[in-house]
Design an enzyme around this catalytic site. Structure first.
Site, mmCIF file in Angstrom:
data_model
loop_
_atom_site.group_PDB
_atom_site.id
_atom_site.type_symbol
_atom_site.label_atom_id
_atom_site.label_comp_id
_atom_site.label_asym_id
_atom_site.label_seq_id
_atom_site.Cartn_x
_atom_site.Cartn_y
_atom_site.Cartn_z
ATOM 1 N N ASP A 2 0.836 -1.194 0.000
ATOM 2 C CA ASP A 2 0.000 0.000 0.000
ATOM 3 C C ASP A 2 0.875 1.250 0.000
ATOM 4 O O ASP A 2 1.884 1.320 0.704
ATOM 5 C CB ASP A 2 -0.879 -0.017 1.259
ATOM 6 C CG ASP A 2 -1.839 1.152 1.308
ATOM 7 O OD1 ASP A 2 -2.682 1.265 0.411
ATOM 8 O OD2 ASP A 2 -1.747 1.958 2.263
ATOM 9 N N GLU A 50 14.797 -15.495 -0.417
ATOM 10 C CA GLU A 50 15.221 -16.590 0.452
ATOM 11 C C GLU A 50 14.174 -17.701 0.504
ATOM 12 O O GLU A 50 14.489 -18.836 0.876
ATOM 13 C CB GLU A 50 15.448 -16.087 1.882
ATOM 14 C CG GLU A 50 16.598 -15.109 2.053
ATOM 15 C CD GLU A 50 16.668 -14.599 3.480
ATOM 16 O OE1 GLU A 50 16.010 -15.200 4.355
ATOM 17 O OE2 GLU A 50 17.365 -13.596 3.714
#
Length: 568
Positions: free
Chosen positions: A234, A283
């Site tokens: 956002d 990751e």
């Protein structure tokens, strides 16, 4: 002969292992997000499981088979975090908790697991520009007073004027009025001011403070460990403010948004944050993604957010704001593809969301009125154009976003009584128009019953009479319905290898007011004019939102109609 759009196959049972496995296999493909169709759920207004009039996570979970059968790849959930709800959840008090009105963390876990079993991915909102004023950090900042380390996590400043009675600078809130609010200090005196680019209940974080970055990296890991497949960011163009918080030197600053780089939006420093975030995401297995809500002056600046070491996608607001006009659409399409190609990112296409008037209403009004309207317009014209615009959007290379209810052809509810409105911008002068409630009215599932199947206890915003005739129940299996058009189009999009993929279109000669382009064996023709046009027949008609007539090697395309052909 005449042809109308084909209808989708009968929906498969939610328990069908064959269908579930097929979808799961499709969504595990590499770079799934490059051509994904992502469905936005506004949790308040999707489905209510407990009859309190407010949508919730269990309600969403119960409707996941509907979304699987619709044919989307992923579901984006607007905020469901713990919040006082001053701005419908975009004022977050606890980023690691679910607001009780929506459920709890166990409900979130069950929703994510069920979605994955159905082959759907889950993307959640993250709100890093500001918190709620009920966030523990902000409450501590107020309590500890001026000069405290806690205040450094936000933008507290002394006021101007003899007694500090004037705001620290001339910035204006997106919701109207000054972007600063003065606090009463612990000793009872009027003191410092804090920055809030949105509502006063949404104080902006100070991203120069290392604790802020540390906290959000931890929040991202928390939700990744919960199993989410990505984040919609956002106000992704916010967070970083120009050094010294300089005056803008003008009033009516909202008119400048989207036209220039502002001292509080689209600052270059945001990109350092996203490079750190991308390292975390990479990751994790499963190709998790970031999607930016970035309002920028140009698509070229939007492209900065999706460089290879930053985010994966960014909303294309320039496209959303384009009227149903062939020349304007072609220009935005070309500029978007040209901007995204050098950074290797897919284009995104979107027509509606929770902040703008639904496109079935926008397209029924004259051009140039903006994206927040209070006029119903021509309902029949708006729906016809909206259906055609959807087929055009789904034919373009890249990823497409669908806002809940647009697959039902829902219009905006423009006549909500003042006393039921909840958009905070509605209650502040000189800000946004404040008519976002109209696109947030709960969607209809059944022809009859309490709140048309939304829930057993009414709905938090009143639904119009006749909503039931637009419901999922009323449209399912009905030839020519908007829902079946979406189902059929999404099924064809999955089947056609040339749809969604790539980053180019080959424009074909076409009459004025008509777009025609080729992508491999696929051809799309979109007539944006108010009258029928004749074009070449490009092969077998796959789908159309209107009734086309084929005579020899010619095809008569009605007004406001898009046709998909295959030459294979």
């Amino acid at each position: 002969m005449s042809q109308q759009h084909s209808t989708a196959p009968a929906p498969t049972s939610p328990d069908s292992p064959t269908e579930s496995a097929a979808v799961a296999t499709a969504t595990r493909r590499r770079d799934w997000w490059r051509d994904a169709v992502i469905y936005q759920v506004y949790p308040r207004s999707f489905a209510d499981s407990n009859g309190d009039g407010m949508g919730d996570l269990e309600g969403i979970r119960s409707r996941l088979p509907y979304l699987r059968d619709l044919g989307v790849d992923a579901v984006w959930l607007s905020p469901f975090y713990a919040s006082p709800q001053a701005d419908a959840g975009y004022d977050v008090a606890d980023y690691r908790a679910v607001d009780p009105m929506f459920g709890n963390l166990l409900d979130a876990d069950a929703l994510i697991r069920d979605a994955h079993e159905l082959g759907l991915r889950i993307i959640v909102d993250i709100v890093p520009n500001h918190s709620s004023d009920q966030h523990e950090w902000f409450k501590r900042a107020l309590a500890e007073g001026p000069g405290s380390p806690a205040r450094d996590r936000y933008h507290f400043r002394p006021g101007k004027g003899t007694n500090g009675e004037l705001p620290p600078n001339d910035w204006e809130s997106i919701f109207g009025g000054p972007a600063w609010t003065r606090v009463t200090e612990p000793d009872g005196t009027l003191g410092e001011w804090y920055l809030h680019l949105f509502a006063p209940e949404q104080p902006d974080f100070n991203w120069e403070h290392p604790a802020v970055g540390d906290e959000f990296r931890s929040i991202i890991r928390f939700w990744l460990d919960m199993g989410v497949d990505g984040f919609r960011i956002d106000v992704a163009h916010g967070m970083v403010k120009a050094e010294g918080l300089p005056d803008l030197g003008s009033h009516e600053q909202l008119k400048l948004l989207g036209n220039d780089v502002m001292p509080f939006f689209d600052q270059d420093g945001v990109h350092d944050i996203y490079r750190q975030w991308r390292l975390i995401l990479d990751e994790y297995s499963g190709e998790r993604i970031f999607v930016a809500e970035a309002w920028t002056p140009t698509v070229e600046r939007t492209a900065n957010y999706v460089r290879p070491d930053e985010l994966h996608q960014a909303f294309n607001f320039q496209y959303l704001g384009t009227h149903w006009d062939a020349e304007e659409l072609r220009e935005v399409i070309d500029r978007t593809l040209d901007a995204m190609r050098p950074v290797g990112a897919p284009a995104t296409w979107v027509l509606s969301n929770h902040d703008v008037t639904r496109h079935a209403t926008r397209f029924g009004n004259p051009a140039g009125l903006g994206t927040q309207l209070r006029l119903p317009g021509d309902r029949e014209l708006g729906l016809r154009r909206a259906r055609a615009a959807t087929l055009l959007m789904l034919a373009l290379p890249g990823s497409a976003y669908v806002y809940q209810g647009e697959e039902l052809g829902l219009p905006d509810v423009v006549d909500l009584p003042d006393e039921v409105r909840q958009d905070p911008a509605y209650f502040r002068g000189a800000g946004q128009d404040g008519f976002r409630d109209g696109c947030r009215v709960p969607i209809p599932w059944t022809r009859a019953g309490s709140s048309y199947g939304f829930g057993s206890g009414g709905s938090w915003l009143p639904q119009p009479e006749g909503w039931g005739e637009l419901s999922v129940e009323a449209q399912t299996g009905t030839a020519g319905s908007t829902l079946e058009l979406y189902r059929a189009a999404l099924a064809v999009r999955r089947e056609q290898a040339d749809l969604g993929a790539g980053d180019t279109v080959e424009w074909l000669p076409a009459p004025e007011g008509v777009l025609a382009f080729r992508r491999g064996e696929f051809v799309c023709v979109a007539n944006t004019t108010g009258k029928a046009v004749t074009t070449p027949s490009y092969g077998r008609v796959l789908i159309t939102n209107g009734e086309v007539t084929e005579t020899g090697d010619k095809t008569k395309v009605p007004a406001d109609t898009t046709v998909w052909f295959t030459t294979g």
